[in-house]
Design an enzyme around this catalytic site. Structure first.
Site, PDB file in Angstrom:
ATOM      1  N   HIS A  71       0.605  -1.630  -0.173  1.00 36.74           N
ATOM      2  CA  HIS A  71      -0.541  -0.397  -0.243  1.00 36.74           C
ATOM      3  C   HIS A  71       0.487   1.558   0.401  1.00 36.74           C
ATOM      4  O   HIS A  71       0.499   2.184  -0.322  1.00 36.74           O
ATOM      5  CB  HIS A  71      -0.820  -0.313   1.251  1.00 36.74           C
ATOM      6  CG  HIS A  71      -1.786  -0.784   1.000  1.00 36.74           C
ATOM      7  ND1 HIS A  71      -3.190  -0.425   0.994  1.00 36.74           N
ATOM      8  CD2 HIS A  71      -1.869  -2.762   1.434  1.00 36.74           C
ATOM      9  CE1 HIS A  71      -4.358  -1.399   0.308  1.00 36.74           C
ATOM     10  NE2 HIS A  71      -3.342  -2.681   1.125  1.00 36.74           N
TER      11      HIS A  71
ATOM     12  N   ASP B 230       3.669   9.449  -0.741  1.00 42.87           N
ATOM     13  CA  ASP B 230       2.249   8.482  -0.164  1.00 42.87           C
ATOM     14  C   ASP B 230       1.979   7.327  -1.365  1.00 42.87           C
ATOM     15  O   ASP B 230       2.530   8.033  -2.554  1.00 42.87           O
ATOM     16  CB  ASP B 230       1.197   9.587  -0.298  1.00 42.87           C
ATOM     17  CG  ASP B 230      -0.063   9.208   0.923  1.00 42.87           C
ATOM     18  OD1 ASP B 230      -0.113   8.210   1.041  1.00 42.87           O
ATOM     19  OD2 ASP B 230      -0.757  10.054   1.326  1.00 42.87           O
TER      20      ASP B 230
HETATM   21  C1  GDG Z   1      -2.065   3.571   3.601  1.00 45.42           C
HETATM   22  C2  GDG Z   1      -1.022   4.634   2.526  1.00 45.42           C
HETATM   23  C3  GDG Z   1      -3.179   4.533   0.278  1.00 45.42           C
HETATM   24  C4  GDG Z   1      -9.120  10.037   8.430  1.00 45.42           C
HETATM   25  N1  GDG Z   1      -8.919  11.166   9.028  1.00 45.42           N
HETATM   26  C5  GDG Z   1     -10.401  10.243   9.242  1.00 45.42           C
HETATM   27  C6  GDG Z   1     -10.559   9.152   8.703  1.00 45.42           C
HETATM   28  N2  GDG Z   1      -9.042   9.272   7.880  1.00 45.42           N
HETATM   29  C7  GDG Z   1      -9.781   8.081   6.527  1.00 45.42           C
HETATM   30  C8  GDG Z   1      -9.579   8.548   5.230  1.00 45.42           C
HETATM   31  C9  GDG Z   1      -8.935   7.690   4.605  1.00 45.42           C
HETATM   32  C10 GDG Z   1      -8.249   7.019   5.262  1.00 45.42           C
HETATM   33  O1  GDG Z   1      -8.334   7.589   6.591  1.00 45.42           O
HETATM   34  C11 GDG Z   1      -6.943   7.675   5.245  1.00 45.42           C
HETATM   35  O2  GDG Z   1      -6.094   7.113   3.510  1.00 45.42           O
HETATM   36  P1  GDG Z   1      -5.321   7.429   2.925  1.00 45.42           P
HETATM   37  O3  GDG Z   1      -4.885   6.408   1.400  1.00 45.42           O
HETATM   38  O4  GDG Z   1      -5.525   9.012   2.629  1.00 45.42           O
HETATM   39  O5  GDG Z   1      -3.600   7.253   3.735  1.00 45.42           O
HETATM   40  P2  GDG Z   1      -3.345   5.613   4.666  1.00 45.42           P
HETATM   41  O6  GDG Z   1      -3.819   5.452   5.806  1.00 45.42           O
HETATM   42  O7  GDG Z   1      -2.239   6.516   4.841  1.00 45.42           O
HETATM   43  O8  GDG Z   1      -3.007   4.700   4.178  1.00 45.42           O
HETATM   44  C12 GDG Z   1      -1.666   5.537   1.695  1.00 45.42           C
HETATM   45  C13 GDG Z   1      -3.626   3.934   1.540  1.00 45.42           C
HETATM   46  O9  GDG Z   1      -3.389   2.811   2.781  1.00 45.42           O
HETATM   47  C14 GDG Z   1      -4.690   2.663   0.783  1.00 45.42           C
HETATM   48  O10 GDG Z   1      -3.494   1.491  -0.675  1.00 45.42           O
HETATM   49  O11 GDG Z   1      -3.823   5.238  -0.021  1.00 45.42           O
HETATM   50  O12 GDG Z   1      -1.199   6.093   0.478  1.00 45.42           O
HETATM   51  O13 GDG Z   1      -0.496   5.552   3.325  1.00 45.42           O
HETATM   52  O14 GDG Z   1     -10.327   7.236   3.962  1.00 45.42           O
HETATM   53  O15 GDG Z   1     -10.776   9.468   5.082  1.00 45.42           O
HETATM   54  N3  GDG Z   1     -11.357   8.015   8.716  1.00 45.42           N
HETATM   55  C15 GDG Z   1     -12.691   9.004  10.051  1.00 45.42           C
HETATM   56  N4  GDG Z   1     -12.100   9.795  10.742  1.00 45.42           N
HETATM   57  C16 GDG Z   1     -11.259  10.752   9.942  1.00 45.42           C
HETATM   58  O16 GDG Z   1     -11.157  11.561  11.303  1.00 45.42           O
HETATM   59  N5  GDG Z   1     -13.175   7.904   9.743  1.00 45.42           N
END
Ligand code: GDG
Length: 466
Positions: free
Chosen positions: A157, A365
């Protein structure tokens, strides 16, 4: 079809009530598993004085989860240690933050072995196994050593770094050799896949047998790029939900006469929050006439709090956000809201929906799902503008966003100015193209592409041939 066994460090089945855990991987796997019978295996999140291998089984929202407890030392050496103090910073190009400690490596192997020994008895001959992320790279090697001959795929990821960065890892060859115990290795983007291939060719005496098929360490491995997406249909449902509407009303009322700029990230140094805050500060300095017309909201729920680098960045962000408000606030107005609270997904959908600008500027990312969620939540008649880091994997699919170098406060400030002034026709044109991509290349497309590639992978194990 055969059963799908998904393995990831943490297991977080969908609750269906909008309160899914924070983190892109959990969100994506919950969505992916809904359609398959099978199991989701991983760590329970609990620790016990000594490892027993006892299984906890539960079925929630149509997904059967099987979890196992770990020991405290596993948490220190495997999760907080090798995974989050060694691999995470290194794979995000933060060699300065990477800790190299032999005990971490030992703990990492031990936990992967424990996962393998606990999982192996549950595996039936036709099962297909899909392992996720940097915590579990050696899992297939451990399963193979226990005689498991099923198809096993791996998806990373996070970025696979350039080989000049990757070789900073002590015993880097071992980690790559472990990748060759899989039948298929998937990466988020063609760039990360290329970086992996570069390593295999230049450091492991490997070769490319044909596009997408590598040979090294006496084994063949299929590889591919599978950009992950969001559950677009589910997100559309959330955008229309009463809670999202309520949040939209609340935010509209609290931002009257101002345009909202929003950021949503786990509090992580890879997300570029400090640089983003500085970019916003620069925008305020350079545009005194616009100061009273914007409000920036940064939501950043804390994560990995027991790792020092996370405590340190939290402290720096606290003081930076205080400085910005101290510098620019007036008696009736403050430019910046910085919130460490965790919101429900349907509430986030409402917040994205009223924002004029989505500011998504990670330094590195793997993909970044927030960028996609922001796009999915926009009002088609009056959409907001996405400002996106060129170093997010998502940038490859989202060229209609305003792409910026997140390290440059000038570029971030300029992009903010441009986004806030952008005409409605241009906003609609850019958003429509982004929205089409987010809908088409969603989590279902990602899952189906990976599972199909895994089913079709030319297995090197005789039991599966023919
Ligand atoms: C890894 C990789 C890759 C955030 N704040 C809240 C909340 N979130 C949710 C967002 C989003 C998720 O968390 C974050 O996803 P990301 O993709 O931005 O980043 P990572 O957590 O680092 O994920 C990344 C991913 O895996 C998938 O392969 O895209 O690059 O690092 O869904 O909305 N959710 C809630 N409350 C919050 O305050 N419920």
């Amino acid at each position: 079809m055969s059963r799908l066994i998904v393995v990831s460090n943490r297991v977080s089945p969908p609750t269906g009530d909008g309160e899914e855990s924070v983190g892109g991987l959990a969100m994506a796997l919950a969505a992916a598993l809904k359609a398959y019978s099978g199991i989701w295996f991983g760590w329970s999140g609990a620790t016990v004085p000594s490892f027993t291998g006892e299984l906890h089984t539960d079925t929630v929202g149509g997904v059967t989860s099987v979890t196992v407890d770990l020991e405290e030392i596993d948490l220190d050496e495997y999760y907080n240690g090798y995974a989050n103090k060694t691999l995470w910073p290194l794979f995000h190009y933060r060699i300065d933050l990477a800790a190299f400690d032999r005990a971490y490596g030992t703990g990492y192997r031990r936990v992967n072995r424990r996962f393998a020994e606990t999982l192996a008895p549950l595996i039936q001959p036709d099962d297909v196994i899909w392992v996720h992320d940097y915590h579990l790279i050696p899992l297939a090697q451990e399963l193979r050593s226990l005689g498991v001959r099923n198809r096993i795929g791996f998806f990373l990821h996070i970025p696979w770094p350039a080989h000049q960065v990757f070789t900073n890892l002590p015993r880097h060859r071992q980690l790559v050799e472990a990748m060759f115990a899989y039948d298929l290795a998937g990466f988020q983007t063609a760039e990360y896949l290329q970086a992996f291939e570069d390593y295999v060719l230049s450091e492991a005496d490997g070769s490319v047998l044909s596009p997408g098929r590598l040979r090294a360490f006496g084994r063949d491995l299929e590889v591919g790029a599978f950009p992950i997406g969001i559950d677009a249909a589910d997100f559309a449902r959330m955008v229309a939900s009463p809670r999202a509407r309520k949040m939209r009303d609340l935010m509209t009322a609290s931002t009257v006469f101002r345009q909202l700029v929003v950021g949503v990230d786990r509090l992580d140094y890879s997300k570029g929050l400090e640089e983003r805050f500085l970019g916003f500060e620069r925008f305020l300095i350079e545009n005194p006439d616009l100061r009273r017309e914007v409000l920036m909201l940064q939501i950043a729920p804390v994560s990995r709090e027991s790792v020092e680098a996370y405590q340190e960045i939290r402290g720096r962000l606290d003081s930076l956000s205080g400085r910005i408000n101290g510098e620019f606030s007036d008696v009736d107005w403050a430019p910046f809201r910085y919130v460490n609270k965790n919101y429900r997904r349907d509430e986030l959908a409402g917040i994205y929906g009223v924002a004029r600008v989505g500011l998504v500027t990670p330094l590195r990312d793997g993909m970044n799902l927030v960028a996609k969620e922001f796009v999915a939540a926009q009002n088609p008649d009056d959409p907001g503008v996405l400002i996106l880091s060129r170093f997010a994997g998502a940038a490859g699919q989202m060229s209609e966003a305003l792409l910026v170098n997140p390290n440059s406060t000038e570029e971030v400030a300029d992009a903010l100015k441009r986004a806030l002034a952008m005409s409605r026709p241009e906003r609609i044109r850019r958003w429509q193209a982004l929205f089409d991509t987010v809908q088409r290349e969603d989590v279902t497309a990602w899952r189906d592409a990976f599972v199909a590639a895994l089913a079709g992978a030319r297995s090197q194990r005789p039991a599966l041939v023919g």
